[in-house]
Design an enzyme around this catalytic site. Sequence first.
Site, PDB file in Angstrom:
ATOM      1  N   LYS A 160      -5.533  -2.901  -7.271  1.00  0.00           N
ATOM      2  CA  LYS A 160      -5.951  -2.001  -6.062  1.00  0.00           C
ATOM      3  C   LYS A 160      -7.190  -1.229  -6.329  1.00  0.00           C
ATOM      4  O   LYS A 160      -7.722  -1.414  -7.386  1.00  0.00           O
ATOM      5  CB  LYS A 160      -4.788  -1.492  -5.582  1.00  0.00           C
ATOM      6  CG  LYS A 160      -3.457  -2.343  -4.732  1.00  0.00           C
ATOM      7  CD  LYS A 160      -4.245  -3.205  -3.800  1.00  0.00           C
ATOM      8  CE  LYS A 160      -3.339  -4.172  -2.884  1.00  0.00           C
ATOM      9  NZ  LYS A 160      -3.827  -4.839  -1.972  1.00  0.00           N
ATOM     10  N   ASP A 164       0.917  -0.990   0.029  1.00  0.00           N
ATOM     11  CA  ASP A 164       0.182   0.016   0.078  1.00  0.00           C
ATOM     12  C   ASP A 164       0.882   1.379  -0.082  1.00  0.00           C
ATOM     13  O   ASP A 164       0.179   2.128  -0.278  1.00  0.00           O
ATOM     14  CB  ASP A 164      -0.916  -0.087   1.220  1.00  0.00           C
ATOM     15  CG  ASP A 164      -1.903  -1.132   1.273  1.00  0.00           C
ATOM     16  OD1 ASP A 164      -2.295  -1.720   0.045  1.00  0.00           O
ATOM     17  OD2 ASP A 164      -2.659  -1.360   2.317  1.00  0.00           O
TER      18      ASP A 164
HETATM   19  C1  S3P Z   1      -5.312  -5.435   3.627  1.00  0.00           C
HETATM   20  C2  S3P Z   1      -4.477  -6.257   3.016  1.00  0.00           C
HETATM   21  C3  S3P Z   1      -3.840  -5.954   1.672  1.00  0.00           C
HETATM   22  C4  S3P Z   1      -3.675  -4.443   1.655  1.00  0.00           C
HETATM   23  C5  S3P Z   1      -5.068  -3.664   1.867  1.00  0.00           C
HETATM   24  C6  S3P Z   1      -5.524  -4.074   3.628  1.00  0.00           C
HETATM   25  C7  S3P Z   1      -6.074  -6.158   4.943  1.00  0.00           C
HETATM   26  O1  S3P Z   1      -4.359  -6.244   0.561  1.00  0.00           O
HETATM   27  O2  S3P Z   1      -3.186  -4.072   0.434  1.00  0.00           O
HETATM   28  O3  S3P Z   1      -5.049  -2.214   1.776  1.00  0.00           O
HETATM   29  O4  S3P Z   1      -6.525  -5.320   5.926  1.00  0.00           O
HETATM   30  O5  S3P Z   1      -5.879  -7.234   5.064  1.00  0.00           O
HETATM   31  P1  S3P Z   1      -4.192  -8.024   0.225  1.00  0.00           P
HETATM   32  O6  S3P Z   1      -4.568  -8.778   1.398  1.00  0.00           O
HETATM   33  O7  S3P Z   1      -5.314  -8.266  -0.928  1.00  0.00           O
HETATM   34  O8  S3P Z   1      -2.926  -8.010  -0.296  1.00  0.00           O
END
Ligand code: S3P
Length: 436
Positions: A348, A321
């Site tokens: 994203k 992120d």
């Molecule tokens: C998150 C996991 C990440 C991240 C997202 C928040 C979470 O995504 O990019 O902003 O709170 O579990 P991914 O699990 O798809 O990588």
Amino acid sequence: MTVPRQLRVEPAGERPLTGRLRAPGDKSISHRALLIGARAEGRSRIRGLSNGDDVRHTLEAVQALGAGADKSAQGEIYIDGGQSRLHEPEAVIDVGNSGTGIRLLAGFVANIDGLTVLEGDSSIARRPMDRVAVPLRLMGARVDGRHQGSLPPLVVRGGGLHGTEYRLPVPSAQVKSAVLLAGLGADGPTTVHEGVPTRAHTEEMLAAAGAAIEVRSAGQGASVVLSPGPLQAGDIDVPADPSQAAFWAVAACTVPGSDVVLEDVYVGRGRAGFLDVLVRMGARVELLNEDPVRHTADIHVQAGPLVATHVGGAEVPSLIDEIPVLCVAAALAEGTTTFADAAELRVKETDRVATTVALLHALGVGAEPRADGIVVTGRAGAPLSGGTVDSYGDHRIAMAAAVAALCAGGPVTVKGWDATATSYPSFEEDMFRCLT
Ligand code: S3P
């Protein structure tokens, strides 16, 4: 708080960023606090919940599913939860812009008898949901959606789940969490194997709520084994969000003369990778007041010259992120920085390879898109150009642009600034307070 549709940011010039700042409550922990609170028996108290729209949507979702919610005069949220309170919602649940919201809720409602429909905005409509639908179907939930069941709206018919053993095909804390939340109500244990570490909030918070959960390290990654059972309500103290603190960390590294302390930031597993990258780039960063139980620290950052680095491999999930704002740091560093192994950027809130490269080009920075990353040509501290950047509705692109603007030679207009309401409605206020 209303957030304007566009923001004009003047260069910081002679004004460094100074003082102490607390970023909003961590968004990942906030979503989980609401879902775990809704499932736990009794009244949970949540302090420091994120005040962004994403988390507000999850709060409204757990209320629609039967949890009670009250706010104290001090801004704490009380959630009255328990398995017997939860029921099929009367209406479609709107998750807004939140990918974490929709994926975690899919796992959560897989345990509720009846039908739940989860939908969101136009960005959510493009985000892949097969990654949660596939394991939830293996557990016995019926999950459908557009495009052969892979895009929202998601339709979940829950109940009657079986435990499963699931190896994550892409490193994703959201998928791991959806499977574990579903596993709470299955008829036997659920195991999730991850090849590389991802954020561990769900495991940590389920353990704190009394779940029978065990994490075994396996190579670079881990296996999480959960036995079904009830959760206990409790107090959840949400630390500051490292992904939001990262904007200030990069701003403090790059605006000459800056000296900032970012308070009470979560720096536990899977979240602090951006600090390692900044340190590799030569940033002056130190952790103060580390708390090994809450996994928090105050982060002290001072301005100084940065050099290029390579970002890739197993560290990527721990900073995915933060890549847009790390690209701003790379733009101001000496040398060429490569971000690789980050194809997830493409799915994203926007295609962040494309929108980050567009941001950098708009401010005169050399940047090239790659299938799985971005190559940024640093300007060794020379100012970026002023100009106009479009967030394309992506909060992190808007905030990365505002940080870049502080080191530009002229004003920068950020179109679509209102996207920041999803995660950091008071960003502008915090920025002007720190500029001295
Ligand atoms: C998150 C996991 C990440 C991240 C997202 C928040 C979470 O995504 O990019 O902003 O709170 O579990 P991914 O699990 O798809 O990588």
